[in-house]
Design a protein around this motif. Structure first.
Motif, short mmCIF file in Angstrom:
data_model
loop_
_atom_site.label_atom_id
_atom_site.label_comp_id
_atom_site.label_asym_id
_atom_site.label_seq_id
_atom_site.Cartn_x
_atom_site.Cartn_y
_atom_site.Cartn_z
N ARG A 1 30.52 29.99 37.97
CA ARG A 1 30.23 31.39 38.27
C ARG A 1 30.76 31.75 39.66
N GLY A 2 30.13 31.22 40.69
CA GLY A 2 30.61 31.40 42.05
C GLY A 2 30.67 32.83 42.51
N THR A 3 31.69 33.14 43.31
CA THR A 3 31.86 34.47 43.89
C THR A 3 33.00 35.20 43.19
N ILE A 4 33.19 36.46 43.58
CA ILE A 4 34.26 37.27 42.99
C ILE A 4 34.96 38.05 44.10
N PHE A 5 36.27 38.24 43.92
CA PHE A 5 37.04 38.99 44.91
C PHE A 5 37.90 40.01 44.19
N PRO A 6 37.73 41.32 44.50
CA PRO A 6 38.54 42.35 43.87
C PRO A 6 39.89 42.51 44.58
N ILE A 7 40.94 42.69 43.81
CA ILE A 7 42.27 42.89 44.39
C ILE A 7 42.80 44.24 43.96
N GLY A 8 43.61 44.84 44.82
CA GLY A 8 44.09 46.20 44.58
C GLY A 8 45.34 46.25 43.73
N SER A 9 45.95 47.45 43.67
CA SER A 9 47.07 47.71 42.77
C SER A 9 48.27 46.81 43.05
N GLY A 10 48.44 46.39 44.32
CA GLY A 10 49.56 45.53 44.66
C GLY A 10 49.37 44.07 44.28
N ARG A 11 48.17 43.71 43.83
CA ARG A 11 47.81 42.35 43.40
C ARG A 11 48.01 41.32 44.52
N ALA B 1 42.21 18.86 46.02
CA ALA B 1 41.00 19.68 46.00
C ALA B 1 41.28 21.02 45.34
N ARG B 2 40.26 21.52 44.63
CA ARG B 2 40.33 22.81 43.95
C ARG B 2 39.23 23.72 44.48
N PHE B 3 39.57 24.99 44.64
CA PHE B 3 38.63 26.00 45.13
C PHE B 3 38.61 27.15 44.13
N TYR B 4 37.43 27.47 43.60
CA TYR B 4 37.31 28.41 42.49
C TYR B 4 36.68 29.72 42.92
N SER B 5 37.25 30.82 42.44
CA SER B 5 36.64 32.14 42.63
C SER B 5 37.09 33.05 41.50
N ARG B 6 36.16 33.88 41.02
CA ARG B 6 36.55 34.92 40.09
C ARG B 6 37.32 36.01 40.84
N ILE B 7 38.26 36.63 40.16
CA ILE B 7 38.98 37.77 40.72
C ILE B 7 39.00 38.88 39.67
N VAL B 8 39.13 40.12 40.13
CA VAL B 8 39.29 41.26 39.22
C VAL B 8 40.29 42.22 39.85
N TRP B 9 41.26 42.63 39.06
CA TRP B 9 42.29 43.58 39.51
C TRP B 9 41.81 44.98 39.17
N THR B 10 41.71 45.83 40.18
CA THR B 10 41.14 47.16 39.99
C THR B 10 42.17 48.25 39.77
N ASN B 11 43.45 47.92 39.98
CA ASN B 11 44.53 48.89 39.75
C ASN B 11 44.46 50.12 40.64
N TYR C 1 28.95 36.56 51.08
CA TYR C 1 29.41 36.16 49.75
C TYR C 1 29.36 37.37 48.82
N VAL C 2 30.46 37.65 48.13
CA VAL C 2 30.49 38.71 47.14
C VAL C 2 30.15 38.05 45.80
N THR C 3 28.95 38.27 45.28
CA THR C 3 28.49 37.56 44.10
C THR C 3 28.77 38.31 42.80
N ASP C 4 28.87 39.62 42.86
CA ASP C 4 29.19 40.41 41.67
C ASP C 4 29.69 41.77 42.12
N ILE C 5 30.68 42.30 41.42
CA ILE C 5 31.18 43.62 41.80
C ILE C 5 31.75 44.31 40.57
N HIS C 6 31.40 45.60 40.44
CA HIS C 6 31.83 46.39 39.29
C HIS C 6 32.19 47.78 39.79
N GLY C 7 32.56 48.66 38.86
CA GLY C 7 32.97 50.00 39.26
C GLY C 7 31.88 50.77 39.96
#
Length: 854
Positions: A75-85, A158-168, A241-247
């Motif tokens: 699960r971990g954390t999440i990071f939103p990325i913008g239109s430029g990815r 080593a591996r480092f895990y994070s969820r990402i979401v592209w918001t466009n 820590y960003v644990t969840d993010i939505h619109g």
């Protein structure tokens, strides 16, 4: 001759004394853990950390894993990325060598690799690496993915895990504004004048507890949130820590330490703050705020008087295990383990990943827990550490390590290590469910809903009960006994883990048996006549129990509850009380009707240990926690020990294959504001907990099943609205059949629902067989407002009513729900409060679904 004899005697005496002195010195060195050939201190952390950089703000520090993890359970954390990815990152190397940087993007369930790219363009200094990279145009906007940062370190890849979401879009869910808000809110709490600006965000009322600084929330008073009159002399910069993010909403965790002046000493506390926000064009709304504060007990500035160990502001739910006489006991304070042997005046700090006043984020990461298993009279302690291993032999791994503390030589030795690829929080939840060791050194633990027995002597494992989590099972208070029922409900098994004996309780012909729980160590179960099993509105069986029994470990019946003409449908057990929900049978209507509840009280008093945890009120500190000891502590004579770890060749790994089959019953993982809250096989129980927390529910595929809030201002499923308008002869047909028809037609499926219902298929069975790509969710008992999550996603929710009819919830706005009622043929708005009352009076019987490919 006589002179020689005397000299010989003297020589022998001197020799004996010399041997004795040497032996004492050796034993003394062993007892303080100074023998470098046999023991050593735990090695320091070596792995780097990775943070994301958003407009110069560092967020969500990531910790390295030396094994490839199961992404579907990370699960971990999440990071939103913008239109430029684009993604900016910072690696803190702590002076270690880091090479061969790359990243992967994978589907959130781990099913496929989307992108794999080496990193070349970055800047490297003495202890940091900074850089940025751009993702390829291979991801979908609004969908979550797993980003894996990879690098070679001095101890492995080593591996480092994070969820990402592209918001466009460039707003990226307004992460920068929200991070600024939570940081500024937190900092302002230390200055009452500055905090006045934020007082309007609080909802101070009677729900807030203003008697303890250990737990503070949005309902607490302004004075409580701003630390009352505590003399805080310092506080560290928080980790964000960003644990969840939505619109519509975002959730954040802040972790930092404070120092409070107490007399001549400054004492250190861990602080964790959770925020849930909603961002609008007008302002930011603080939906939830929670803060926990816990004193870090240490062996340098501890507060111990003759009968009390002071733990200051702490969670009173303290883990404490004592020997049979109570002369020795172990306790856990802020994820560090201590043992006090009162008869020998010894206080030992047995285990902890972080040291006193340690500011290393790697060792303080709290994704692990300690479970005390056993304490004997000599002060020997057996314990388990579960989760992420911050440092030491297993640094960067996730698993369960079982340790033995030997008080004679003052050393801790690893007995076994079980590696896992699941999220550390999930593993911690399993260990909290059951972790038990018997007198034969067999360690019992739950892993992925199975219970295993691990022999600590030869490090072999066997499965005790497979898939126990998929059915009904209960565990006694001491974890000494587990009970589970057979699939056909004809019998139940009770296993004593201490003796490894299994006893069976069988129902008589024509009866079924249901395990209900334990009252202390005594099992509670119920009996049901098969003829009394009726179906509820969803077609699910209702097991009305005519008899409730309490049975001890020897098979003796301690209580036999069987009221005439009244049935029990559910029970809850708390302390020495059983509360029962009861019904009476309406023979003519073929259903059960609620009647008044009842309870069974145990006459046995709960046993208390010789050493107890208590809460007392102390002026400006309000409520504090302390351990009251059985006998007097000689504070001036107490010796403080810090054991080393025993060295050994090879490893002590125990390999267990916990991989589940794809056709097994799914599980639901509830994540609240501060982490995992529970694991359930029943989605209704998961949603109810997440609704209260508040939080989210995800499935075995790491995809959302339910999210608190994040709703549009209004939404209506117009496809079903139009279908309802042209549905032929709606009011002349069975309402349940009409609702199912509309749902299936909406998903492009055409079936003869009426004949399926007439053939005895339940609503759940019809939906399950008709929508093979969907996860059907029986959400019986959930609040109506929780159903709006699905209507917000254009998924209809079917609600069954007490009269046997049904309606569809297909939309909502701020004031109303939008309902489709087959009995009238109308689609109409109905007040939100009236809707909640209507469905609650009808039992809140809801069923819906989510498409698995979404």
């Amino acid at each position: 001759m006589q002179g020689k004899s005397v000299k010989l005697t003297i020589f022998k005496s001197i020799y004996a004394i010399l041997i004795f002195v040497i032996a004492v010195l050796i034993i003394s060195r062993l007892s303080t853990g100074d023998n470098a050939d046999m023991t050593a201190q735990m090695s320091e952390a070596t792995l780097p950390t990775v943070s994301f950089v958003s407009n110069y703000r560092e967020v969500s520090p990531l910790h390295g894993y030396l094994e490839e993890m199961d992404i579907s359970h990370i699960r971990g954390t999440i990071f939103p990325i913008g239109s430029g990815r684009d993604i900016n990152y910072k690696i803190k190397t702590y002076g270690q060598k880091v090479t061969n940087l790359s990243f992967e993007v994978r589907n959130i369930d781990g099913s496929g690799l989307v992108e794999n790219t080496d990193l070349q363009d970055y800047k490297e200094s003495e202890d940091t690496i900074t850089g940025s990279f751009q993702l390829k145009d291979l991801i979908s906007s609004g969908s979550e993915y797993m980003l894996v940062m990879l690098m070679d370190t001095e101890i492995g890849r080593a591996r480092f895990y994070s969820r990402i979401v592209w918001t466009n879009d460039e707003s990226r869910y307004h992460i920068d504004e929200e991070v600024d808000f939570v940081r500024n809110f937190s900092i302002a709490t230390f200055d009452k004048e500055a905090a006045s600006e934020y007082s309007r965000y609080l909802e101070s009322n009677s729900e807030g507890d203003n008697t303890s600084f250990n737990k503070v929330n949005i309902h607490s008073s302004f004075n409580q949130v701003t630390w009352g009159d505590l003399q805080i002399v310092d506080h560290s910069d928080p980790e964000v820590y960003v644990t969840d993010i939505h619109g519509q909403t975002g959730s954040y965790l802040l972790k930092y330490q404070i120092s409070i002046k107490e007399g001549a000493l400054n004492k250190t506390y861990n602080v964790c703050e959770a925020y849930r926000l909603r961002f609008t064009s007008d302002r930011i709304y603080l939906l939830n705020f929670e803060r926990t504060v816990n004193y870090i007990f240490d062996t340098k500035s501890f507060s111990i008087t003759k009968n009390v160990i002071g733990l200051s502001i702490s969670d009173p739910d303290l883990q404490l295990v004592e020997s049979s006489s109570g002369s020795a006991f172990a306790f856990v304070s802020e994820n560090r383990l201590y043992m006090l042997n009162n008869s020998e005046n010894r206080l030992a700090y047995l285990f902890g990943f972080y040291d006193d006043n340690n500011n290393d984020i790697r060792t303080r990461w709290d994704q692990n827990c300690i479970k005390i298993l056993k304490v004997d009279e000599a002060g020997n302690v057996k314990f388990a550490v579960a989760g992420y291993m911050n440092r030491g032999t297993h640094e960067g791994q996730v698993g369960i390590a079982v340790y033995d503390y030997n008080a004679t030589i003052n050393a801790v030795e690893e007995q076994a290590f079980v590696q896992s690829k699941s999220d550390p929080q999930i593993l911690m939840e399993y260990v909290d469910t059951i972790a038990y060791v018997n007198n034969s050194d067999v360690f019992y633990v739950m892993l992925d809903q199975n219970i295993y027995a691990i022999d600590l002597n030869d490090r072999t494992s066997t499965s005790v009960v497979d898939d126990i989590g998929q059915g009904e099972y209960k565990i006694s208070e001491s974890m000494n006994t587990i009970a589970w029922q057979s699939d056909d409900l004809k019998s139940l098994n009770m296993m004593n883990l201490g003796t490894k004996t299994v006893s069976e309780v069988t129902a008589e012909n024509g009866d079924l048996i249901r395990v209900l729980g334990f009252m202390g160590e005594d099992m509670v179960y119920g009996l049901v006549h098969e003829s009394d099993v009726l179906n509820d509105q969803m077609g699910n069986p209702v097991y009305a129990m005519y008899n409730i029994l309490i049975q001890d470990g020897d098979g003796n019946i301690l209580e036999n509850y069987h009221p005439d003409g009244i049935y029990v449908t559910s029970v809850s057990i708390s302390d020495n009380q059983i509360r029962m929900t009861r019904v009476v049978k309406d023979e003519e209507a073929g259903k059960y009707i609620s009647t008044y509840d009842d309870q069974i009280m145990s006459t046995l008093k709960a046993e208390k240990g010789s050493n107890t945890v208590s809460v007392v009120s102390v002026d400006i500190y309000e409520k504090i926690v302390q351990i009251s000891t059985k006998s007097e502590i000689k504070t001036k004579q107490i010796r403080v020990l810090t054991p080393a770890q025993t060295l050994f060749e090879g490893d002590r790994d125990v390999n267990i294959d916990t991989k589940r089959n794809a056709d097994e019953k799914p599980f639901y993982y509830v994540y609240g504001l501060m982490g995992i809250e529970g694991i359930y096989s029943d989605p209704a129980e998961a949603v109810k907990l997440a609704f209260r927390s508040p939080g989210t529910v995800v499935g075995d595929n790491n995809k959302y099943v339910w999210i608190k809030g994040n709703l549009l201002r209004s939404n209506q499923n117009m496809s079903i609205t139009r279908s309802a308008e042209i549905y032929p002869n709606m009011t002349s047909k069975d309402p349940v059949s009409v609702c199912l028809d509309l749902i299936l037609n909406y998903e492009g499926v055409n079936r003869n629902v009426e004949s399926l219902l007439a053939g005895g298929d339940s609503v759940y069975q019809i939906l399950e067989s008709s929508l093979p790509d969907a996860r059907i969710l029986d959400l019986d008992g959930c609040p109506m407002s929780a159903m709006l999550y699905y209507t917000n996603k254009d998924i209809p929710v079917m609600a069954m009513l007490n009269d046997g009819t049904a309606v569809l919830i297909i939309g909502f706005n701020d004031l109303n729900t939008v309902l489709m009622n087959p009995t009238t043929g109308a689609v109409y708005k109905y007040g939100m409060n009236d809707s909640e009352k209507l469905f609650e009076e009808n039992g809140n019987h809801f069923i819906t679904y989510i498409m698995e490919e979404d």
